[in-house]
Design a protein around this motif. Structure first.
Motif, PDB file in Angstrom:
ATOM      1  N   HIS A  23       0.803  -1.217   0.000  1.00 55.98           N
ATOM      2  CA  HIS A  23       0.000   0.000   0.000  1.00 55.98           C
ATOM      3  C   HIS A  23       0.837   1.270   0.000  1.00 55.98           C
ATOM      4  O   HIS A  23       0.312   2.357  -0.267  1.00 55.98           O
ATOM      5  CB  HIS A  23      -0.949  -0.008   1.206  1.00 55.98           C
ATOM      6  CG  HIS A  23      -2.104  -0.937   1.013  1.00 55.98           C
ATOM      7  ND1 HIS A  23      -3.197  -0.974   1.854  1.00 55.98           N
ATOM      8  CD2 HIS A  23      -2.336  -1.886   0.062  1.00 55.98           C
ATOM      9  CE1 HIS A  23      -4.056  -1.888   1.439  1.00 55.98           C
ATOM     10  NE2 HIS A  23      -3.545  -2.458   0.359  1.00 55.98           N
TER      11      HIS A  23
ATOM     12  N   ARG B 253       3.271   3.683  -5.163  1.00 52.44           N
ATOM     13  CA  ARG B 253       2.425   4.433  -6.076  1.00 52.44           C
ATOM     14  C   ARG B 253       1.977   3.511  -7.207  1.00 52.44           C
ATOM     15  O   ARG B 253       2.662   2.545  -7.544  1.00 52.44           O
ATOM     16  CB  ARG B 253       3.171   5.650  -6.623  1.00 52.44           C
ATOM     17  CG  ARG B 253       3.581   6.634  -5.520  1.00 52.44           C
ATOM     18  CD  ARG B 253       4.209   7.888  -6.096  1.00 52.44           C
ATOM     19  NE  ARG B 253       4.746   8.733  -5.031  1.00 52.44           N
ATOM     20  CZ  ARG B 253       4.044   9.619  -4.334  1.00 52.44           C
ATOM     21  NH1 ARG B 253       2.752   9.768  -4.590  1.00 52.44           N
ATOM     22  NH2 ARG B 253       4.606  10.356  -3.387  1.00 52.44           N
TER      23      ARG B 253
ATOM     24  N   PHE C 217      -6.875   5.844 -15.496  1.00 51.60           N
ATOM     25  CA  PHE C 217      -5.913   6.556 -14.652  1.00 51.60           C
ATOM     26  C   PHE C 217      -5.149   7.576 -15.486  1.00 51.60           C
ATOM     27  O   PHE C 217      -4.149   7.236 -16.110  1.00 51.60           O
ATOM     28  CB  PHE C 217      -4.908   5.581 -14.017  1.00 51.60           C
ATOM     29  CG  PHE C 217      -5.465   4.790 -12.872  1.00 51.60           C
ATOM     30  CD1 PHE C 217      -5.340   5.244 -11.566  1.00 51.60           C
ATOM     31  CD2 PHE C 217      -6.106   3.582 -13.094  1.00 51.60           C
ATOM     32  CE1 PHE C 217      -5.855   4.513 -10.513  1.00 51.60           C
ATOM     33  CE2 PHE C 217      -6.628   2.850 -12.047  1.00 51.60           C
ATOM     34  CZ  PHE C 217      -6.503   3.319 -10.743  1.00 51.60           C
TER      35      PHE C 217
ATOM     36  N   ARG D  40      -3.106  10.905 -11.713  1.00 48.42           N
ATOM     37  CA  ARG D  40      -3.615   9.887 -10.793  1.00 48.42           C
ATOM     38  C   ARG D  40      -2.706   8.668 -10.712  1.00 48.42           C
ATOM     39  O   ARG D  40      -2.805   7.880  -9.769  1.00 48.42           O
ATOM     40  CB  ARG D  40      -5.013   9.440 -11.216  1.00 48.42           C
ATOM     41  CG  ARG D  40      -6.115  10.459 -10.921  1.00 48.42           C
ATOM     42  CD  ARG D  40      -7.461   9.815 -10.995  1.00 48.42           C
ATOM     43  NE  ARG D  40      -7.603   8.753 -10.018  1.00 48.42           N
ATOM     44  CZ  ARG D  40      -8.520   7.775 -10.104  1.00 48.42           C
ATOM     45  NH1 ARG D  40      -9.326   7.711 -11.136  1.00 48.42           N
ATOM     46  NH2 ARG D  40      -8.597   6.851  -9.163  1.00 48.42           N
ATOM     47  N   GLN D  41      -1.846   8.494 -11.678  1.00 51.66           N
ATOM     48  CA  GLN D  41      -0.957   7.341 -11.670  1.00 51.66           C
ATOM     49  C   GLN D  41       0.049   7.399 -10.522  1.00 51.66           C
ATOM     50  O   GLN D  41       0.654   6.384 -10.174  1.00 51.66           O
ATOM     51  CB  GLN D  41      -0.223   7.236 -13.009  1.00 51.66           C
ATOM     52  CG  GLN D  41      -1.148   6.931 -14.174  1.00 51.66           C
ATOM     53  CD  GLN D  41      -0.425   6.849 -15.501  1.00 51.66           C
ATOM     54  OE1 GLN D  41       0.798   6.764 -15.558  1.00 51.66           O
ATOM     55  NE2 GLN D  41      -1.170   6.878 -16.591  1.00 51.66           N
ATOM     56  N   TYR D  42       0.199   8.574  -9.928  1.00 53.22           N
ATOM     57  CA  TYR D  42       1.149   8.719  -8.829  1.00 53.22           C
ATOM     58  C   TYR D  42       0.444   8.708  -7.475  1.00 53.22           C
ATOM     59  O   TYR D  42       1.061   9.044  -6.454  1.00 53.22           O
ATOM     60  CB  TYR D  42       1.960   9.998  -9.030  1.00 53.22           C
ATOM     61  CG  TYR D  42       2.958   9.850 -10.152  1.00 53.22           C
ATOM     62  CD1 TYR D  42       4.247   9.354  -9.924  1.00 53.22           C
ATOM     63  CD2 TYR D  42       2.594  10.140 -11.464  1.00 53.22           C
ATOM     64  CE1 TYR D  42       5.154   9.169 -10.959  1.00 53.22           C
ATOM     65  CE2 TYR D  42       3.483   9.960 -12.506  1.00 53.22           C
ATOM     66  CZ  TYR D  42       4.777   9.483 -12.254  1.00 53.22           C
ATOM     67  OH  TYR D  42       5.649   9.295 -13.286  1.00 53.22           O
ATOM     68  N   GLN D  43      -0.819   8.304  -7.459  1.00 50.03           N
ATOM     69  CA  GLN D  43      -1.496   8.070  -6.189  1.00 50.03           C
ATOM     70  C   GLN D  43      -0.895   6.850  -5.500  1.00 50.03           C
ATOM     71  O   GLN D  43      -0.405   5.919  -6.154  1.00 50.03           O
ATOM     72  CB  GLN D  43      -2.989   7.793  -6.402  1.00 50.03           C
ATOM     73  CG  GLN D  43      -3.821   8.999  -6.755  1.00 50.03           C
ATOM     74  CD  GLN D  43      -5.285   8.607  -6.897  1.00 50.03           C
ATOM     75  OE1 GLN D  43      -5.755   8.400  -7.994  1.00 50.03           O
ATOM     76  NE2 GLN D  43      -5.954   8.485  -5.771  1.00 50.03           N
ATOM     77  N   PHE D  44      -0.983   6.851  -4.173  1.00 51.93           N
ATOM     78  CA  PHE D  44      -0.575   5.653  -3.454  1.00 51.93           C
ATOM     79  C   PHE D  44      -1.663   4.591  -3.586  1.00 51.93           C
ATOM     80  O   PHE D  44      -2.855   4.901  -3.655  1.00 51.93           O
ATOM     81  CB  PHE D  44      -0.334   5.971  -1.964  1.00 51.93           C
ATOM     82  CG  PHE D  44       0.954   6.716  -1.717  1.00 51.93           C
ATOM     83  CD1 PHE D  44       2.158   6.048  -1.733  1.00 51.93           C
ATOM     84  CD2 PHE D  44       0.939   8.074  -1.463  1.00 51.93           C
ATOM     85  CE1 PHE D  44       3.353   6.708  -1.511  1.00 51.93           C
ATOM     86  CE2 PHE D  44       2.125   8.762  -1.234  1.00 51.93           C
ATOM     87  CZ  PHE D  44       3.345   8.073  -1.266  1.00 51.93           C
TER      88      PHE D  44
ATOM     89  N   SER E   7      -4.717   4.671  -1.377  1.00 51.80           N
ATOM     90  CA  SER E   7      -5.790   5.641  -1.579  1.00 51.80           C
ATOM     91  C   SER E   7      -6.857   5.149  -2.540  1.00 51.80           C
ATOM     92  O   SER E   7      -7.881   5.819  -2.723  1.00 51.80           O
ATOM     93  CB  SER E   7      -5.207   6.960  -2.111  1.00 51.80           C
ATOM     94  OG  SER E   7      -4.732   6.797  -3.445  1.00 51.80           O
ATOM     95  N   LEU E   8      -6.650   3.985  -3.159  1.00 52.01           N
ATOM     96  CA  LEU E   8      -7.611   3.478  -4.133  1.00 52.01           C
ATOM     97  C   LEU E   8      -8.787   2.805  -3.474  1.00 52.01           C
ATOM     98  O   LEU E   8      -8.685   2.295  -2.354  1.00 52.01           O
ATOM     99  CB  LEU E   8      -6.914   2.478  -5.078  1.00 52.01           C
ATOM    100  CG  LEU E   8      -5.694   2.994  -5.846  1.00 52.01           C
ATOM    101  CD1 LEU E   8      -5.141   1.871  -6.719  1.00 52.01           C
ATOM    102  CD2 LEU E   8      -6.046   4.204  -6.671  1.00 52.01           C
TER     103      LEU E   8
END
Length: 259
Positions: free
Chosen positions: A207, A210, A244, A248-252, A255-256
């Motif tokens: 988790h 990214r 994505f 948004r591709q650099y979200q952790f 967070s999904l």
């Protein structure tokens, strides 16, 4: 029947429309950050929901179109006005800024993922996978789980496997995809066949990673040939295809949503 008992409050998230229509008497819709309550349920309620959503989105689109027409006219007025405006003009300017928000309130289409024309995919040949007399017995059970399975898969075929729990559906998939070796029999794979296996038990994902880093870790950039032309598809492009965009591709991963 258990969920329909009187006095029992039920809140559920499901992709099974039949189940939802038989249990729920109201529907809560989430659409791009907003909530809409639909006071109907029962058989046919999902179709009613789609009609209500389409009507609302059409009304929003019409209102946004009208707002854009008015916005262009008011924008011209704002540009022409002197800096020292009277109170009446200030009120009109305030309405102009409110109008900009209405212009943004345009309904967006639902995401539809289509990888059928994706780059990086190889044209499938005539031979996919052929199973000949495949039998499988688990070391802990004397009786075979799968016996004498013979089948030739065809390009473009869609095959569903059904059966009660414990009858060997997952085992059969593992044999077809090559995850599990058969006790006897033959599995032949076409030269251009590439197996994509969405398993019942997906791998653990850290988790603290990214999204783009996880994809890069498990799938390097690949090159493939399609109809004799070399094509290329990066992980970034693949993620864009499944909803994505680059930021948004650099979200952790943490967070999904579950879906």
């Amino acid at each position: 029947k258990e969920l329909k008992k009187e006095g029992l409050a039920v809140v559920l998230v499901t992709h099974d429309r039949y189940f939802m229509e038989n249990i729920c008497d109201r529907m809560l819709e989430l659409d791009h950050g907003k909530c809409y309550m639909h006071d109907f349920g029962g058989p046919g309620s999902y179709e009613l929901f789609k009609e209500a959503r389409a009507f609302r989105r059409k009304a929003q689109a019409n209102a946004a179109a009208d707002a854009r027409t008015l916005f262009r006219r008011e924008a011209e007025w704002v540009v022409k006005q002197p800096k020292a405006r009277q109170a009446k003009s200030q009120a009109r300017v305030q309405r102009f800024y409110e109008l900009t928000e209405k212009v943004k309130d345009t309904p967006r289409d639902d995401l539809r993922v289509d990888l059928s024309q994706g780059a990086g995919m190889v044209r499938q040949g005539n031979k996919v996978i052929t199973m000949k007399g495949v039998t499988y017995s688990h070391p802990s059970t004397p009786a075979p789980i799968i016996t004498d399975f013979t089948y030739e898969f065809q390009p473009g075929e869609r095959l569903g496997i059904v059966g009660r729990n414990g009858t060997g559906k997952s085992t059969l998939l593992n044999l077809i995809t090559g995850v599990t070796a058969p006790s006897s029999g033959i599995r032949e794979v076409g030269e251009t066949t590439v197996v994509g296996y969405f398993t019942q038990y997906p791998p653990e994902v850290r988790h603290d990673m990214r999204v783009i880093h996880y994809i890069r870790e498990i799938a390097d950039d690949r090159k493939a040939r399609s109809a004799g032309v070399e094509t290329y598809e990066s992980p970034e492009v693949l993620l864009e295809k499944v909803g994505f965009p680059r930021p948004r591709q650099y979200q952790f991963v943490s967070s999904l949503s579950g879906g």
